[in-house]
Scaffold this active site. Structure first.
Site, PDB file in Angstrom:
ATOM      1  N   ASP A   1      -3.353  -0.279  -0.536  1.00 15.42           N
ATOM      2  CA  ASP A   1      -4.117  -0.117  -1.749  1.00 15.42           C
ATOM      3  C   ASP A   1      -4.623  -1.564  -2.047  1.00 15.42           C
ATOM      4  O   ASP A   1      -3.592  -2.338  -2.294  1.00 15.42           O
ATOM      5  CB  ASP A   1      -3.020   0.081  -2.644  1.00 15.42           C
ATOM      6  CG  ASP A   1      -2.948   1.683  -2.738  1.00 15.42           C
ATOM      7  OD1 ASP A   1      -3.897   2.464  -3.102  1.00 15.42           O
ATOM      8  OD2 ASP A   1      -1.743   2.416  -2.740  1.00 15.42           O
TER       9      ASP A   1
ATOM     10  N   MET B   1      -6.354  -4.144  -4.392  1.00 11.89           N
ATOM     11  CA  MET B   1      -6.625  -4.321  -6.072  1.00 11.89           C
ATOM     12  C   MET B   1      -6.993  -5.699  -6.439  1.00 11.89           C
ATOM     13  O   MET B   1      -6.544  -6.575  -5.763  1.00 11.89           O
ATOM     14  CB  MET B   1      -5.381  -3.887  -6.677  1.00 11.89           C
ATOM     15  CG  MET B   1      -4.815  -2.531  -6.811  1.00 11.89           C
ATOM     16  SD  MET B   1      -3.508  -2.321  -7.590  1.00 11.89           S
ATOM     17  CE  MET B   1      -2.908  -0.687  -6.912  1.00 11.89           C
TER      18      MET B   1
ATOM     19  N   SER C   1       1.854   5.165   1.047  1.00 11.92           N
ATOM     20  CA  SER C   1       1.281   3.952   0.576  1.00 11.92           C
ATOM     21  C   SER C   1       2.201   2.802   0.523  1.00 11.92           C
ATOM     22  O   SER C   1       3.347   2.955  -0.128  1.00 11.92           O
ATOM     23  CB  SER C   1       0.820   4.166  -1.111  1.00 11.92           C
ATOM     24  OG  SER C   1       0.480   2.894  -1.501  1.00 11.92           O
TER      25      SER C   1
ATOM     26  N   ASP D   1      -4.161  11.126  -4.662  1.00 11.67           N
ATOM     27  CA  ASP D   1      -3.306   9.766  -4.720  1.00 11.67           C
ATOM     28  C   ASP D   1      -2.768   9.553  -6.259  1.00 11.67           C
ATOM     29  O   ASP D   1      -3.782   9.700  -6.918  1.00 11.67           O
ATOM     30  CB  ASP D   1      -4.406   8.782  -4.321  1.00 11.67           C
ATOM     31  CG  ASP D   1      -3.690   7.361  -4.285  1.00 11.67           C
ATOM     32  OD1 ASP D   1      -2.530   7.177  -4.233  1.00 11.67           O
ATOM     33  OD2 ASP D   1      -4.438   6.310  -4.055  1.00 11.67           O
ATOM     34  N   GLY D   2      -1.565   9.480  -6.137  1.00 11.12           N
ATOM     35  CA  GLY D   2      -0.815   9.146  -7.410  1.00 11.12           C
ATOM     36  C   GLY D   2       0.225  10.305  -7.819  1.00 11.12           C
ATOM     37  O   GLY D   2      -0.079  11.360  -8.045  1.00 11.12           O
TER      38      GLY D   2
ATOM     39  N   HIS E   1      -7.761   1.873   0.600  1.00 14.94           N
ATOM     40  CA  HIS E   1      -8.649   2.169  -0.725  1.00 14.94           C
ATOM     41  C   HIS E   1      -8.947   1.110  -1.512  1.00 14.94           C
ATOM     42  O   HIS E   1      -7.866   0.303  -1.915  1.00 14.94           O
ATOM     43  CB  HIS E   1      -7.298   2.946  -1.292  1.00 14.94           C
ATOM     44  CG  HIS E   1      -7.478   3.672  -2.614  1.00 14.94           C
ATOM     45  ND1 HIS E   1      -6.555   4.068  -3.518  1.00 14.94           N
ATOM     46  CD2 HIS E   1      -8.813   3.563  -3.579  1.00 14.94           C
ATOM     47  CE1 HIS E   1      -7.099   4.437  -4.646  1.00 14.94           C
ATOM     48  NE2 HIS E   1      -8.314   4.227  -4.440  1.00 14.94           N
TER      49      HIS E   1
ATOM     50  N   MET F   1      -9.944  -0.763  -4.534  1.00 14.90           N
ATOM     51  CA  MET F   1     -10.034  -0.751  -5.868  1.00 14.90           C
ATOM     52  C   MET F   1     -10.549  -2.179  -6.556  1.00 14.90           C
ATOM     53  O   MET F   1      -9.872  -2.814  -6.969  1.00 14.90           O
ATOM     54  CB  MET F   1      -8.712  -0.408  -6.555  1.00 14.90           C
ATOM     55  CG  MET F   1      -8.305   0.856  -6.402  1.00 14.90           C
ATOM     56  SD  MET F   1      -6.354   1.355  -6.640  1.00 14.90           S
ATOM     57  CE  MET F   1      -5.893   1.002  -5.041  1.00 14.90           C
TER      58      MET F   1
ATOM     59  N   MET G   1      -8.378  10.746  -7.718  1.00 14.66           N
ATOM     60  CA  MET G   1      -7.142  10.151  -8.052  1.00 14.66           C
ATOM     61  C   MET G   1      -6.357  11.084  -8.795  1.00 14.66           C
ATOM     62  O   MET G   1      -7.023  11.671  -9.961  1.00 14.66           O
ATOM     63  CB  MET G   1      -7.547   9.062  -9.028  1.00 14.66           C
ATOM     64  CG  MET G   1      -8.009   7.752  -8.009  1.00 14.66           C
ATOM     65  SD  MET G   1      -6.952   7.306  -6.824  1.00 14.66           S
ATOM     66  CE  MET G   1      -5.435   6.725  -7.765  1.00 14.66           C
TER      67      MET G   1
ATOM     68  N   HIS H   1      -1.869   4.154   3.730  1.00 15.42           N
ATOM     69  CA  HIS H   1      -2.454   4.359   2.749  1.00 15.42           C
ATOM     70  C   HIS H   1      -2.346   2.457   2.453  1.00 15.42           C
ATOM     71  O   HIS H   1      -1.160   2.307   2.165  1.00 15.42           O
ATOM     72  CB  HIS H   1      -2.068   5.076   1.600  1.00 15.42           C
ATOM     73  CG  HIS H   1      -3.188   5.163   0.591  1.00 15.42           C
ATOM     74  ND1 HIS H   1      -4.368   5.832   0.738  1.00 15.42           N
ATOM     75  CD2 HIS H   1      -3.179   4.524  -0.479  1.00 15.42           C
ATOM     76  CE1 HIS H   1      -5.064   5.599  -0.473  1.00 15.42           C
ATOM     77  NE2 HIS H   1      -4.260   4.659  -1.293  1.00 15.42           N
TER      78      HIS H   1
HETATM   79  C1  DX5 Z   1      -2.431   3.688  -7.286  1.00 18.26           C
HETATM   80  C2  DX5 Z   1      -2.538   3.758  -5.801  1.00 18.26           C
HETATM   81  C3  DX5 Z   1      -1.688   4.634  -5.003  1.00 18.26           C
HETATM   82  C4  DX5 Z   1      -0.165   4.317  -5.400  1.00 18.26           C
HETATM   83  C5  DX5 Z   1       0.596   5.625  -5.197  1.00 18.26           C
HETATM   84  O1  DX5 Z   1      -3.621   2.894  -7.947  1.00 18.26           O
HETATM   85  O2  DX5 Z   1      -3.855   3.933  -5.417  1.00 18.26           O
HETATM   86  O3  DX5 Z   1      -2.035   4.877  -3.780  1.00 18.26           O
HETATM   87  O4  DX5 Z   1       0.447   3.330  -4.596  1.00 18.26           O
HETATM   88  O5  DX5 Z   1       1.846   5.422  -5.502  1.00 18.26           O
HETATM   89  P1  DX5 Z   1       2.768   6.745  -5.996  1.00 18.26           P
HETATM   90  O6  DX5 Z   1       2.801   7.541  -4.791  1.00 18.26           O
HETATM   91  O7  DX5 Z   1       4.099   5.776  -6.149  1.00 18.26           O
HETATM   92  O8  DX5 Z   1       2.230   7.202  -7.398  1.00 18.26           O
HETATM   93 ZN    ZN Z   2      -4.331   4.364  -3.108  1.00 20.59          ZN
END
Ligand code: DX5
Ligand code: ZN
Length: 220
Positions: A34, A36, A7, A174-175, A65, A67, A136, A32
Protein backbone atom coordinates in the site's frame (compact mmCIF):
# COMPACT_ATOMS: atom_id res chain seq x y z
CA UNK A 1 -8.95 -20.57 -7.30
CA UNK A 2 -8.85 -17.82 -4.67
CA UNK A 3 -5.71 -15.84 -3.95
CA UNK A 4 -4.67 -14.23 -0.68
CA UNK A 5 -2.70 -10.97 -0.71
CA UNK A 6 -1.42 -10.02 2.77
CA UNK A 7 -0.96 -6.27 3.19
CA UNK A 8 2.37 -5.38 4.77
CA UNK A 9 0.81 -2.17 6.10
CA UNK A 10 -0.14 -4.24 9.17
CA UNK A 11 3.27 -5.88 9.69
CA UNK A 12 6.11 -5.05 12.07
CA UNK A 13 8.26 -2.81 9.86
CA UNK A 14 11.27 -3.27 12.12
CA UNK A 15 11.40 -6.89 10.87
CA UNK A 16 10.16 -6.34 7.35
CA UNK A 17 12.05 -9.13 5.56
CA UNK A 18 11.05 -11.72 8.17
CA UNK A 19 7.42 -10.56 8.05
CA UNK A 20 7.35 -10.94 4.27
CA UNK A 21 8.96 -14.38 4.49
CA UNK A 22 6.37 -15.49 7.05
CA UNK A 23 3.49 -14.91 4.63
CA UNK A 24 5.40 -16.35 1.68
CA UNK A 25 6.08 -19.52 3.69
CA UNK A 26 2.44 -19.38 4.81
CA UNK A 27 1.25 -19.88 1.24
CA UNK A 28 0.10 -16.41 0.14
CA UNK A 29 0.15 -15.90 -3.64
CA UNK A 30 0.45 -12.12 -3.67
CA UNK A 31 2.06 -9.53 -1.40
CA UNK A 32 -0.03 -6.35 -1.13
CA UNK A 33 1.99 -3.13 -0.92
CA UNK A 34 0.00 0.00 0.00
CA UNK A 35 1.63 3.18 -1.24
CA UNK A 36 0.08 6.38 0.21
CA UNK A 37 1.15 9.94 -0.58
CA UNK A 38 -0.65 11.99 2.08
CA UNK A 39 -2.62 13.76 -0.69
CA UNK A 40 -4.90 11.22 -2.34
CA UNK A 41 -5.40 9.69 1.11
CA UNK A 42 -4.75 11.27 4.54
CA UNK A 43 -1.84 8.97 5.40
CA UNK A 44 1.75 8.34 4.28
CA UNK A 45 3.18 4.83 4.07
CA UNK A 46 6.28 3.89 2.05
CA UNK A 47 7.65 4.24 -1.44
CA UNK A 48 9.76 2.53 -4.09
CA UNK A 49 12.98 2.11 -2.10
CA UNK A 50 11.21 -0.08 0.46
CA UNK A 51 9.65 -2.19 -2.30
CA UNK A 52 13.03 -2.48 -4.02
CA UNK A 53 14.61 -3.73 -0.78
CA UNK A 54 12.06 -6.48 -0.19
CA UNK A 55 12.07 -7.47 -3.89
CA UNK A 56 15.51 -8.99 -3.26
CA UNK A 57 14.08 -11.03 -0.37
CA UNK A 58 10.94 -12.48 -1.97
CA UNK A 59 9.71 -14.31 -5.06
CA UNK A 60 6.04 -13.46 -4.39
CA UNK A 61 3.89 -11.56 -6.88
CA UNK A 62 4.11 -7.92 -5.76
CA UNK A 63 0.62 -6.40 -5.83
CA UNK A 64 1.28 -2.65 -5.57
CA UNK A 65 -1.73 -0.50 -4.65
CA UNK A 66 -1.00 3.13 -5.51
CA UNK A 67 -3.07 5.55 -3.42
CA UNK A 68 -1.35 8.55 -4.96
CA UNK A 69 -2.43 11.56 -7.03
CA UNK A 70 -1.47 11.52 -10.73
CA UNK A 71 0.06 8.03 -10.68
CA UNK A 72 1.40 8.41 -14.25
CA UNK A 73 4.35 10.25 -12.67
CA UNK A 74 5.45 7.19 -10.70
CA UNK A 75 4.38 3.97 -12.42
CA UNK A 76 7.81 3.65 -14.06
CA UNK A 77 9.55 3.97 -10.71
CA UNK A 78 7.34 1.29 -9.14
CA UNK A 79 7.80 -1.03 -12.12
CA UNK A 80 11.55 -0.61 -11.74
CA UNK A 81 11.32 -1.24 -7.96
CA UNK A 82 9.78 -4.68 -8.53
CA UNK A 83 6.00 -4.38 -8.87
CA UNK A 84 4.29 -7.17 -10.81
CA UNK A 85 0.75 -5.78 -10.66
CA UNK A 86 0.20 -2.02 -10.42
CA UNK A 87 -3.20 -0.77 -9.25
CA UNK A 88 -4.17 2.87 -9.72
CA UNK A 89 -7.28 4.61 -8.44
CA UNK A 90 -9.99 5.70 -10.86
CA UNK A 91 -10.41 8.84 -8.70
CA UNK A 92 -6.69 9.77 -8.75
CA UNK A 93 -6.23 10.97 -12.32
CA UNK A 94 -7.95 12.46 -15.38
CA UNK A 95 -6.98 9.77 -17.88
CA UNK A 96 -6.82 6.31 -16.25
CA UNK A 97 -6.64 4.60 -19.66
CA UNK A 98 -3.33 6.33 -20.42
CA UNK A 99 -1.88 5.15 -17.09
CA UNK A 100 -3.07 1.57 -17.71
CA UNK A 101 -1.43 1.63 -21.17
CA UNK A 102 1.81 2.88 -19.64
CA UNK A 103 1.76 0.07 -17.04
CA UNK A 104 1.37 -2.48 -19.84
CA UNK A 105 4.11 -0.80 -21.87
CA UNK A 106 6.37 -1.34 -18.84
CA UNK A 107 5.54 -5.07 -19.00
CA UNK A 108 3.44 -5.15 -15.81
CA UNK A 109 -0.14 -6.18 -15.05
CA UNK A 110 -2.55 -3.26 -14.80
CA UNK A 111 -5.43 -2.80 -12.37
CA UNK A 112 -7.83 -0.08 -11.39
CA UNK A 113 -9.51 0.51 -8.04
CA UNK A 114 -12.69 2.26 -6.99
CA UNK A 115 -13.44 3.77 -3.58
CA UNK A 116 -16.69 2.67 -1.85
CA UNK A 117 -18.76 5.60 -3.17
CA UNK A 118 -17.62 5.34 -6.80
CA UNK A 119 -20.14 3.49 -8.98
CA UNK A 120 -18.86 0.30 -10.60
CA UNK A 121 -20.20 1.48 -13.98
CA UNK A 122 -17.24 3.90 -14.34
CA UNK A 123 -15.03 0.85 -14.98
CA UNK A 124 -16.79 -0.21 -18.18
CA UNK A 125 -14.60 1.79 -20.61
CA UNK A 126 -11.42 0.22 -19.18
CA UNK A 127 -12.33 -3.46 -19.23
CA UNK A 128 -10.23 -4.27 -22.29
CA UNK A 129 -7.13 -2.72 -20.61
CA UNK A 130 -7.40 -4.48 -17.25
CA UNK A 131 -5.84 -7.55 -15.66
CA UNK A 132 -7.49 -6.93 -12.27
CA UNK A 133 -10.14 -4.71 -10.67
CA UNK A 134 -9.91 -3.72 -6.99
CA UNK A 135 -13.12 -2.82 -5.18
CA UNK A 136 -12.28 -1.09 -1.89
CA UNK A 137 -14.28 -2.48 1.01
CA UNK A 138 -13.20 0.41 3.31
CA UNK A 139 -12.27 4.03 2.64
CA UNK A 140 -8.63 3.86 1.50
CA UNK A 141 -5.99 5.29 3.83
CA UNK A 142 -5.76 3.10 6.89
CA UNK A 143 -5.53 -0.54 7.88
CA UNK A 144 -7.66 -2.03 10.64
CA UNK A 145 -11.03 -0.56 9.55
CA UNK A 146 -14.36 -2.40 9.45
CA UNK A 147 -15.54 -4.04 6.23
CA UNK A 148 -18.37 -2.10 4.52
CA UNK A 149 -21.03 -4.64 3.44
CA UNK A 150 -22.67 -2.04 1.16
CA UNK A 151 -19.67 -2.34 -1.21
CA UNK A 152 -20.85 -5.84 -2.15
CA UNK A 153 -23.25 -4.31 -4.69
CA UNK A 154 -20.17 -3.06 -6.58
CA UNK A 155 -18.45 -6.43 -6.30
CA UNK A 156 -21.51 -8.13 -7.79
CA UNK A 157 -21.76 -5.53 -10.56
CA UNK A 158 -18.06 -5.88 -11.42
CA UNK A 159 -18.32 -9.70 -11.46
CA UNK A 160 -21.19 -9.40 -13.94
CA UNK A 161 -19.21 -6.93 -16.10
CA UNK A 162 -16.21 -9.28 -16.17
CA UNK A 163 -18.45 -12.19 -17.15
CA UNK A 164 -20.02 -10.22 -19.99
CA UNK A 165 -16.60 -9.06 -21.22
CA UNK A 166 -15.45 -12.66 -21.70
CA UNK A 167 -11.99 -11.60 -20.47
CA UNK A 168 -9.87 -13.02 -17.66
CA UNK A 169 -9.82 -10.25 -15.05
CA UNK A 170 -9.20 -10.86 -11.36
CA UNK A 171 -11.54 -9.22 -8.85
CA UNK A 172 -9.82 -8.10 -5.66
CA UNK A 173 -11.30 -6.73 -2.44
CA UNK A 174 -9.33 -4.75 0.14
CA UNK A 175 -10.17 -3.63 3.66
CA UNK A 176 -11.55 -5.35 6.74
CA UNK A 177 -11.19 -8.85 5.30
CA UNK A 178 -11.23 -11.59 7.93
CA UNK A 179 -12.50 -15.19 8.13
CA UNK A 180 -16.13 -13.94 8.24
CA UNK A 181 -16.14 -11.07 5.74
CA UNK A 182 -14.11 -13.09 3.23
CA UNK A 183 -17.15 -15.36 2.84
CA UNK A 184 -19.43 -12.39 2.07
CA UNK A 185 -16.96 -11.01 -0.50
CA UNK A 186 -16.39 -14.41 -2.09
CA UNK A 187 -20.15 -14.97 -2.43
CA UNK A 188 -20.42 -11.59 -4.15
CA UNK A 189 -17.78 -12.65 -6.70
CA UNK A 190 -14.33 -11.60 -5.43
CA UNK A 191 -11.41 -13.96 -6.05
CA UNK A 192 -8.39 -12.07 -4.64
CA UNK A 193 -8.51 -11.08 -0.98
CA UNK A 194 -6.25 -8.46 0.60
CA UNK A 195 -5.81 -9.02 4.33
CA UNK A 196 -3.65 -6.87 6.56
CA UNK A 197 -4.65 -7.08 10.22
CA UNK A 198 -6.25 -10.51 10.03
CA UNK A 199 -3.00 -12.07 8.76
CA UNK A 200 -0.28 -10.03 10.47
CA UNK A 201 -1.98 -9.93 13.88
CA UNK A 202 -2.16 -13.74 13.88
CA UNK A 203 0.76 -15.50 15.50
CA UNK A 204 0.55 -18.30 12.90
CA UNK A 205 0.40 -16.57 9.51
CA UNK A 206 0.13 -19.84 7.60
CA UNK A 207 -2.94 -20.81 9.60
CA UNK A 208 -4.54 -17.38 9.10
CA UNK A 209 -3.94 -17.56 5.31
CA UNK A 210 -5.24 -21.13 5.15
CA UNK A 211 -8.37 -20.18 7.10
CA UNK A 212 -9.10 -17.23 4.81
CA UNK A 213 -8.65 -19.33 1.69
CA UNK A 214 -10.71 -22.20 3.08
CA UNK A 215 -13.56 -19.82 4.01
CA UNK A 216 -13.45 -18.06 0.62
CA UNK A 217 -13.47 -21.33 -1.31
CA UNK A 218 -16.25 -22.84 0.78
CA UNK A 219 -18.77 -20.76 -1.18
CA UNK A 220 -17.28 -21.13 -4.70
C1 DX5 B 1 -6.30 0.60 3.06
C2 DX5 B 1 -5.34 -0.36 2.40
C3 DX5 B 1 -5.51 -1.77 2.79
C4 DX5 B 1 -5.26 -2.08 4.24
C5 DX5 B 1 -5.96 -3.35 4.59
O1 DX5 B 1 -6.17 1.84 2.46
O2 DX5 B 1 -5.51 -0.29 0.98
O3 DX5 B 1 -4.70 -2.62 1.96
O4 DX5 B 1 -3.92 -2.22 4.54
O5 DX5 B 1 -5.82 -3.56 5.95
P1 DX5 B 1 -6.88 -4.39 6.81
O6 DX5 B 1 -6.91 -5.79 6.24
O7 DX5 B 1 -6.32 -4.33 8.18
O8 DX5 B 1 -8.19 -3.71 6.65
ZN1 ZN C 1 -4.54 -1.78 -0.32
Amino acid sequence: MCKISPSVLACDFSHLADEVKSVEAGGAEYLHLDVMDGVFVPNISFGPCVIHSIRAQSAMVFDVHLMITDPIRYVGVFAEAGADIITIHYESCDDPAAVLREIHRLGKKAAISIKPATPASVLKPFLSDLDMILVMTVEPGFGGQSFMPETMASVRAVRQMIKESGRVIELEVDGGINAQTVVTASEAGADVFVAGSSVFRASDRGEAIHNLRHAAESVK
